[in-house]
Design an enzyme around this catalytic site. Structure first.
Site, PDB file in Angstrom:
ATOM      1  N   SER A 135      -4.575   3.026   4.098  1.00 33.63           N
ATOM      2  CA  SER A 135      -4.758   2.413   2.782  1.00 33.63           C
ATOM      3  C   SER A 135      -4.876   0.890   2.913  1.00 33.63           C
ATOM      4  O   SER A 135      -5.734   0.251   2.286  1.00 33.63           O
ATOM      5  CB  SER A 135      -3.581   2.795   1.882  1.00 33.63           C
ATOM      6  OG  SER A 135      -3.754   2.269   0.601  1.00 33.63           O
ATOM      7  N   TYR A 193       6.527   8.296  -1.644  1.00 34.23           N
ATOM      8  CA  TYR A 193       5.220   8.605  -2.251  1.00 34.23           C
ATOM      9  C   TYR A 193       4.968  10.109  -2.167  1.00 34.23           C
ATOM     10  O   TYR A 193       4.506  10.737  -3.118  1.00 34.23           O
ATOM     11  CB  TYR A 193       4.149   7.839  -1.462  1.00 34.23           C
ATOM     12  CG  TYR A 193       2.752   7.925  -2.014  1.00 34.23           C
ATOM     13  CD1 TYR A 193       2.260   6.917  -2.834  1.00 34.23           C
ATOM     14  CD2 TYR A 193       1.909   8.995  -1.697  1.00 34.23           C
ATOM     15  CE1 TYR A 193       0.963   6.975  -3.335  1.00 34.23           C
ATOM     16  CE2 TYR A 193       0.607   9.067  -2.195  1.00 34.23           C
ATOM     17  CZ  TYR A 193       0.149   8.052  -3.008  1.00 34.23           C
ATOM     18  OH  TYR A 193      -1.137   8.114  -3.507  1.00 34.23           O
ATOM     19  N   LYS A 219       0.786  -1.232   0.000  1.00 34.24           N
ATOM     20  CA  LYS A 219       0.000   0.000   0.000  1.00 34.24           C
ATOM     21  C   LYS A 219       0.820   1.285   0.000  1.00 34.24           C
ATOM     22  O   LYS A 219       0.312   2.380   0.252  1.00 34.24           O
ATOM     23  CB  LYS A 219      -1.033   0.060   1.152  1.00 34.24           C
ATOM     24  CG  LYS A 219      -1.874  -1.164   1.318  1.00 34.24           C
ATOM     25  CD  LYS A 219      -2.264  -1.838   0.036  1.00 34.24           C
ATOM     26  CE  LYS A 219      -3.251  -1.049  -0.811  1.00 34.24           C
ATOM     27  NZ  LYS A 219      -3.465  -1.763  -2.117  1.00 34.24           N
ATOM     28  N   ARG A 240      -7.709   4.033  -4.859  1.00 37.19           N
ATOM     29  CA  ARG A 240      -8.728   4.504  -3.907  1.00 37.19           C
ATOM     30  C   ARG A 240      -8.788   6.017  -3.967  1.00 37.19           C
ATOM     31  O   ARG A 240      -9.507   6.592  -4.755  1.00 37.19           O
ATOM     32  CB  ARG A 240      -8.430   3.978  -2.499  1.00 37.19           C
ATOM     33  CG  ARG A 240      -9.575   4.142  -1.500  1.00 37.19           C
ATOM     34  CD  ARG A 240      -9.192   3.649  -0.123  1.00 37.19           C
ATOM     35  NE  ARG A 240      -8.082   4.394   0.443  1.00 37.19           N
ATOM     36  CZ  ARG A 240      -8.195   5.503   1.180  1.00 37.19           C
ATOM     37  NH1 ARG A 240      -9.384   5.964   1.477  1.00 37.19           N
ATOM     38  NH2 ARG A 240      -7.129   6.146   1.628  1.00 37.19           N
ATOM     39  N   HIS A 268       7.266  -7.356  -2.148  1.00 36.62           N
ATOM     40  CA  HIS A 268       6.891  -6.665  -0.913  1.00 36.62           C
ATOM     41  C   HIS A 268       7.820  -7.107   0.224  1.00 36.62           C
ATOM     42  O   HIS A 268       7.687  -6.623   1.341  1.00 36.62           O
ATOM     43  CB  HIS A 268       5.462  -7.015  -0.512  1.00 36.62           C
ATOM     44  CG  HIS A 268       4.402  -6.228  -1.237  1.00 36.62           C
ATOM     45  ND1 HIS A 268       4.565  -4.911  -1.610  1.00 36.62           N
ATOM     46  CD2 HIS A 268       3.145  -6.563  -1.621  1.00 36.62           C
ATOM     47  CE1 HIS A 268       3.454  -4.484  -2.205  1.00 36.62           C
ATOM     48  NE2 HIS A 268       2.595  -5.463  -2.229  1.00 36.62           N
ATOM     49  N   GLY A 272       2.115   2.466  -2.676  1.00 33.54           N
ATOM     50  CA  GLY A 272       2.051   3.064  -4.021  1.00 33.54           C
ATOM     51  C   GLY A 272       2.748   2.190  -5.056  1.00 33.54           C
ATOM     52  O   GLY A 272       3.255   2.683  -6.061  1.00 33.54           O
ATOM     53  N   THR A 273       2.719   0.896  -4.807  1.00 39.16           N
ATOM     54  CA  THR A 273       3.379  -0.065  -5.695  1.00 39.16           C
ATOM     55  C   THR A 273       2.881   0.044  -7.134  1.00 39.16           C
ATOM     56  O   THR A 273       3.674   0.026  -8.085  1.00 39.16           O
ATOM     57  CB  THR A 273       3.105  -1.506  -5.198  1.00 39.16           C
ATOM     58  OG1 THR A 273       3.090  -1.514  -3.784  1.00 39.16           O
ATOM     59  CG2 THR A 273       4.110  -2.480  -5.745  1.00 39.16           C
ATOM     60  N   THR A 274       1.558   0.143  -7.277  1.00 34.66           N
ATOM     61  CA  THR A 274       0.950   0.179  -8.608  1.00 34.66           C
ATOM     62  C   THR A 274       1.534   1.358  -9.400  1.00 34.66           C
ATOM     63  O   THR A 274       1.880   1.227 -10.583  1.00 34.66           O
ATOM     64  CB  THR A 274      -0.585   0.361  -8.468  1.00 34.66           C
ATOM     65  OG1 THR A 274      -1.056  -0.529  -7.454  1.00 34.66           O
ATOM     66  CG2 THR A 274      -1.304   0.102  -9.773  1.00 34.66           C
ATOM     67  N   GLY A 328      -5.530   8.088  -3.453  1.00 35.05           N
ATOM     68  CA  GLY A 328      -4.248   8.505  -4.026  1.00 35.05           C
ATOM     69  C   GLY A 328      -3.801   9.890  -3.601  1.00 35.05           C
ATOM     70  O   GLY A 328      -3.331  10.671  -4.429  1.00 35.05           O
TER      71      GLY A 328
HETATM   72  P1  A3P Z   1      -4.893   5.084  -1.004  1.00 39.37           P
HETATM   73  O1  A3P Z   1      -5.571   3.879  -0.450  1.00 39.37           O
HETATM   74  O2  A3P Z   1      -4.330   5.974   0.069  1.00 39.37           O
HETATM   75  O3  A3P Z   1      -5.715   5.841  -1.975  1.00 39.37           O
HETATM   76  P2  A3P Z   1      -0.332  -0.215  -3.702  1.00 39.37           P
HETATM   77  O4  A3P Z   1      -0.266   0.061  -5.156  1.00 39.37           O
HETATM   78  O5  A3P Z   1       0.998  -0.377  -3.054  1.00 39.37           O
HETATM   79  O6  A3P Z   1      -1.291  -1.302  -3.387  1.00 39.37           O
HETATM   80  O7  A3P Z   1      -0.873   1.129  -3.034  1.00 39.37           O
HETATM   81  C1  A3P Z   1      -2.178   1.560  -3.264  1.00 39.37           C
HETATM   82  C2  A3P Z   1      -2.243   3.009  -2.868  1.00 39.37           C
HETATM   83  O8  A3P Z   1      -1.642   3.803  -3.894  1.00 39.37           O
HETATM   84  C3  A3P Z   1      -3.673   3.494  -2.747  1.00 39.37           C
HETATM   85  O9  A3P Z   1      -3.621   4.565  -1.824  1.00 39.37           O
HETATM   86  C4  A3P Z   1      -3.947   3.952  -4.172  1.00 39.37           C
HETATM   87  O10 A3P Z   1      -5.039   4.817  -4.289  1.00 39.37           O
HETATM   88  C5  A3P Z   1      -2.631   4.647  -4.479  1.00 39.37           C
HETATM   89  N1  A3P Z   1      -2.350   4.753  -5.919  1.00 39.37           N
HETATM   90  C6  A3P Z   1      -2.574   3.834  -6.890  1.00 39.37           C
HETATM   91  N2  A3P Z   1      -2.172   4.309  -8.076  1.00 39.37           N
HETATM   92  C7  A3P Z   1      -1.679   5.550  -7.868  1.00 39.37           C
HETATM   93  C8  A3P Z   1      -1.141   6.551  -8.724  1.00 39.37           C
HETATM   94  N3  A3P Z   1      -1.019   6.360 -10.027  1.00 39.37           N
HETATM   95  N4  A3P Z   1      -0.752   7.708  -8.159  1.00 39.37           N
HETATM   96  C9  A3P Z   1      -0.877   7.921  -6.836  1.00 39.37           C
HETATM   97  N5  A3P Z   1      -1.385   7.021  -5.984  1.00 39.37           N
HETATM   98  C10 A3P Z   1      -1.785   5.844  -6.486  1.00 39.37           C
END
Ligand code: A3P
Length: 323
Positions: free
Chosen positions: A158, A217, A64, A284, A128, A66-68, A286
């Site tokens: 998150s 992040y 959580k 979610r 992770h 900001g991996t994505t 972000g």
């Molecule tokens: P929130 O739940 O605070 O919104 P992961 O990718 O590690 O699972 O983390 C998910 C978190 O990164 C979530 O945070 C998600 O909304 C946010 N996120 C996903 N894509 C993003 C992007 N392109 N830019 C910024 N935040 C992002």
């Protein structure tokens, strides 16, 4: 053969400290960090079999953090010679499918993947797991590690939302915020303790700056272009003057931004490679500082104090509010 393997697994788990955590049932402590059982089996297999190549890139994060986002950015930066941002595979494929997790996907169920089948160099993988538990070949080869850290308050909130998505799909109730928070503060969270995870990579980034790049992040949110330049330089493919002039950095930043990625059809509808989740669950809000909408001032103070204590003297700090 399968029976022998199974016995080995059971032996492995039964030799480990075990705890019941609110968020995930039982977790086991393996090499100093907590995991659900299936991750331990996959991690052990990965540690034994994964052979890093010098040209590999590993995206490492606490869940959580900001991996994505980091997967999308790393992919876009590293493959821009093959695909311009306007023709990027990110436009039709979820970042988790383009940059697979070693322990959550490739070595899942103790399978040993044939990585020679992977399309081409550069290979990009994600983990992770903490630095301490990376396969030896990752630590000892010339492959690069990009770590994205995030402040613990937003990371916790998150994570709590994310696990509730899964609990909700199974018909379960909302996970109790206070109890989950207490577990997190005590280090009992998947891949935790959180601060050991972050500090493991942070220390390596100081000792081996050519090997580990530590980004946050919050900095990425504040100045994505500057952080993207750091990323490209670290990965050995700095943006040329011409690329800067024609706005490639801005194009990549935009392509990978929260609103753009979130609204792509495949990210709204597809099934995630991670069990029980849909692609949409990874987007979610972000933003930085959303914790304030969920944690009481006392909870915020408690975790901020722990953060101060744990990070004292390390040189590392996280912003917990938007700039
Ligand atoms: P929130 O739940 O605070 O919104 P992961 O990718 O590690 O699972 O983390 C998910 C978190 O990164 C979530 O945070 C998600 O909304 C946010 N996120 C996903 N894509 C993003 C992007 N392109 N830019 C910024 N935040 C992002």
């Amino acid at each position: 053969m399968e029976e022998v393997e199974k016995e080995k697994e059971d032996e492995l788990l039964s030799s480990l400290p075990k705890i019941k955590a609110w968020q995930m049932g039982y977790m086991y402590k393996y090499q100093g960090f907590w995991y659900p059982p299936h991750v331990i089996h996959a991690l052990a297999t990965c540690q034994e079999h994964f052979e890093a190549q010098n040209t590999d890139t590993i995206v490492a994060t606490f869940p959580k953090a900001g991996t994505t986002w980091m997967k999308a950015l790393s992919f876009a930066v590293l493959t821009r010679a093959q695909h311009s941002p306007s023709q990027s595979p990110l436009l039709s494929i979820n970042p988790h499918d383009l940059v697979p997790y070693l322990e959550l996907k490739l070595y899942k169920n103790k399978q040993i993947p044939d990585l020679s089948a992977l399309s081409s160099s550069p290979r990009i993988f994600a983990v992770h797991v903490p630095y301490q538990s990376l396969p030896e070949s990752v630590k000892n080869s010339a492959c690069k590690i990009v770590y994205l850290g995030r402040n613990p308050l937003d990371t916790f909130v998150s994570f709590w939302h994310f696990l509730n998505k899964s609990a909700g799909k199974g018909g379960g109730e909302t996970l109790p915020l206070e109890e989950c928070f207490d577990d997190f503060c005590q280090g009992v969270v998947a891949c935790g303790p959180f601060f050991d995870h972050v500090l493991g990579y942070w220390k390596q980034s100081l000792e081996r700056p050519d090997k580990v790049l530590f980004l946050t992040y919050e900095d990425l949110k504040e100045d994505p272009s500057m952080q993207l330049k750091r990323l490209a330089e670290f990965l050995g493919c700095p943006f040329s003057v011409e690329e800067e002039r024609v706005g490639v950095i801005q194009e990549i930043t935009k392509l990978c931004s929260f609103n753009v990625l979130k609204d792509m059809e495949h990210n709204k509808t597809g099934k995630s490679p991670i069990a029980n989740f849909d692609n949409t669950d990874f987007f979610r809000r972000g933003v930085v500082g959303d914790w304030i909408n969920f944690l009481t001032p006392e909870m915020g103070e408690r975790l901020s104090n722990i953060m101060e204590q744990k990070l004292a003297g390390s040189g590392l700090g996280f912003k917990i509010r938007p700039q």
